[in-house]
Motif scaffolding. Structure first.
Motif, PDB file in Angstrom:
ATOM      1  N   ALA A 186       0.824  -1.208   0.000  1.00  0.00           N
ATOM      2  CA  ALA A 186       0.000   0.000   0.000  1.00  0.00           C
ATOM      3  C   ALA A 186       0.863   1.264   0.000  1.00  0.00           C
ATOM      4  O   ALA A 186       0.338   2.376   0.068  1.00  0.00           O
ATOM      5  CB  ALA A 186      -0.940   0.003   1.205  1.00  0.00           C
ATOM      6  N   GLY A 187       2.179   1.088  -0.022  1.00  0.00           N
ATOM      7  CA  GLY A 187       3.068   2.248  -0.100  1.00  0.00           C
ATOM      8  C   GLY A 187       3.418   2.865   1.238  1.00  0.00           C
ATOM      9  O   GLY A 187       3.918   3.986   1.294  1.00  0.00           O
ATOM     10  N   LEU A 188       3.181   2.132   2.332  1.00  0.00           N
ATOM     11  CA  LEU A 188       3.545   2.666   3.648  1.00  0.00           C
ATOM     12  C   LEU A 188       5.034   2.449   3.915  1.00  0.00           C
ATOM     13  O   LEU A 188       5.611   1.448   3.479  1.00  0.00           O
ATOM     14  CB  LEU A 188       2.724   1.981   4.752  1.00  0.00           C
ATOM     15  N   ASP A 189       5.642   3.405   4.607  1.00  0.00           N
ATOM     16  CA  ASP A 189       7.055   3.297   4.983  1.00  0.00           C
ATOM     17  C   ASP A 189       7.217   2.792   6.407  1.00  0.00           C
ATOM     18  O   ASP A 189       8.240   2.205   6.755  1.00  0.00           O
ATOM     19  CB  ASP A 189       7.716   4.672   4.862  1.00  0.00           C
ATOM     20  N   VAL A 190       6.213   3.075   7.243  1.00  0.00           N
ATOM     21  CA  VAL A 190       6.235   2.642   8.642  1.00  0.00           C
ATOM     22  C   VAL A 190       4.831   2.161   8.994  1.00  0.00           C
ATOM     23  O   VAL A 190       3.841   2.826   8.676  1.00  0.00           O
ATOM     24  CB  VAL A 190       6.617   3.805   9.593  1.00  0.00           C
ATOM     25  N   VAL A 191       4.736   1.010   9.665  1.00  0.00           N
ATOM     26  CA  VAL A 191       3.439   0.533  10.132  1.00  0.00           C
ATOM     27  C   VAL A 191       3.569   0.033  11.569  1.00  0.00           C
ATOM     28  O   VAL A 191       4.572  -0.572  11.930  1.00  0.00           O
ATOM     29  CB  VAL A 191       2.866  -0.577   9.197  1.00  0.00           C
TER      30      VAL A 191
END
Ligand code: AMP
Ligand code: FE
Ligand code: FE
Ligand code: ZN
Length: 297
Positions: A30-35
């Protein structure tokens, strides 16, 4: 686009539908860098999620969403970077999880009174890795039995407060949990403070008092907050010096309109949260070593 950070998600370890690894891979896709993984009242998914994050090359924040009670109402408290082995925190969490599981038979008895026959095994069937069964799993069993067509319908007809199969459960006092999170080396952020119950009970004065007890942030950008609530809550966070976060509250297919990254946390706010976590002075044992794996930050 800048760095994208989502600090509130659920895996099947609580009431989401992805495994922790699937969730992290979906976050990367989904294009997240931090979750952050913030399952309800459990840290059991951390290791799998951290390993997956390492693999796909995104940042992982170990978190959880604690079920608390404040002025007779349920309030959710997000906690990040706590030491899961902290004895007081671990004791609180196991008490909350016990309260959650032990209520399922009571819910099933009420459903039976309505002519709906389900047993605990039916509920367990759809809850692969859950640390504790909850209402969402009962809802899923009602869907599988063909009684309702969605979790939402199950809550609206049977499981919400005031509905015929509602059963209350134990939740820890909010003030106690804010303190225990700091004592366990973590930082706490109030989840969707003006969500379901509106603003009552958590106005600026209450939020200031919680800050004085160690609360670090407010989850401002959340699907349960309309634009007006988000704007006002941002102003409150600013005036109280609290960090303002934004998150999806993703539950896989368990909750609609909560896609990964649908709300995100600004990098500056995330930096403040991390700074606050490194500044936390653990208690009550002053020589208790901090137990943070390097891949958990
Ligand atoms: P429990 O912790 O067992 O009381 O269940 C509460 C959880 O159910 C919350 O954390 C929500 O994620 C979920 N939930 C509450 N209402 C709904 C709804 N209308 N549709 C889907 N999930 C819900
Ligand atoms: Fe949930
Ligand atoms: Fe919540
Ligand atoms: Zn949540």
């Amino acid at each position: 686009m800048g760095v994208r950070i989502d600090l509130h998600t659920h895996s099947e370890v609580s009431d989401g539908t992805d495994s922790p690894g699937e969730l992290v891979r979906a976050a990367a896709a989904a294009g997240l860098d931090v979750v952050a993984l913030t399952d309800h009242d459990t840290t059991r998914g951390w290791a799998e999620a951290a390993a997956a994050a390492e693999e796909v090359g995104i940042g992982f924040v170990p978190g959880l969403e604690i079920s608390t009670r404040h002025r007779g109402r349920g309030v959710h408290l997000l906690a990040y970077w706590v030491d899961p082995a902290d004895p007081s925190l671990a004791a609180s969490l196991s008490r909350i999880l016990d309260g959650r599981s032990s209520r399922v038979p009571a819910i099933l008895a009420l459903l039976r009174g309505l002519g709906i026959e389900l047993d605990v095994a039916d509920v367990r069937l759809g809850s692969r890795g859950a640390a504790a069964l909850g209402r969402p799993h009962v809802a899923d069993a009602l869907v599988r039995a063909g009684v309702v067509t969605s979790r939402g319908e199950a809550f609206a007809r049977f499981l919400n407060p005031g509905r015929p199969a509602y059963v209350n459960r134990y939740a820890a006092p909010l003030e106690v949990m804010v303190r225990q999170v700091s004592e366990a080396g973590g930082v706490s952020v109030l989840a969707h403070p003006w969500g379901r119950h509106g603003r009552s009970g958590l106005g600026e004065a209450e939020l200031a008092a919680l800050r004085d007890l160690g609360l670090i942030g407010l989850e401002v950008d959340h699907q349960d907050h309309d634009p007006r609530a988000r704007a006002d809550l941002t102003a409150v966070a600013r005036s109280l010096g609290l960090v303002a976060t934004g998150s999806s509250d993703y539950h896989g297919t368990g909750k609609v309109a909560h896609d990964l990254g649908c709300n995100t946390t600004a990098p500056e706010e995330y930096a403040r949260l991390r700074d606050a976590a490194s500044a936390v002075v653990r208690g009550p044992a002053p020589d208790h070593p901090r137990q943070r794996g390097p891949n958990l930050r």
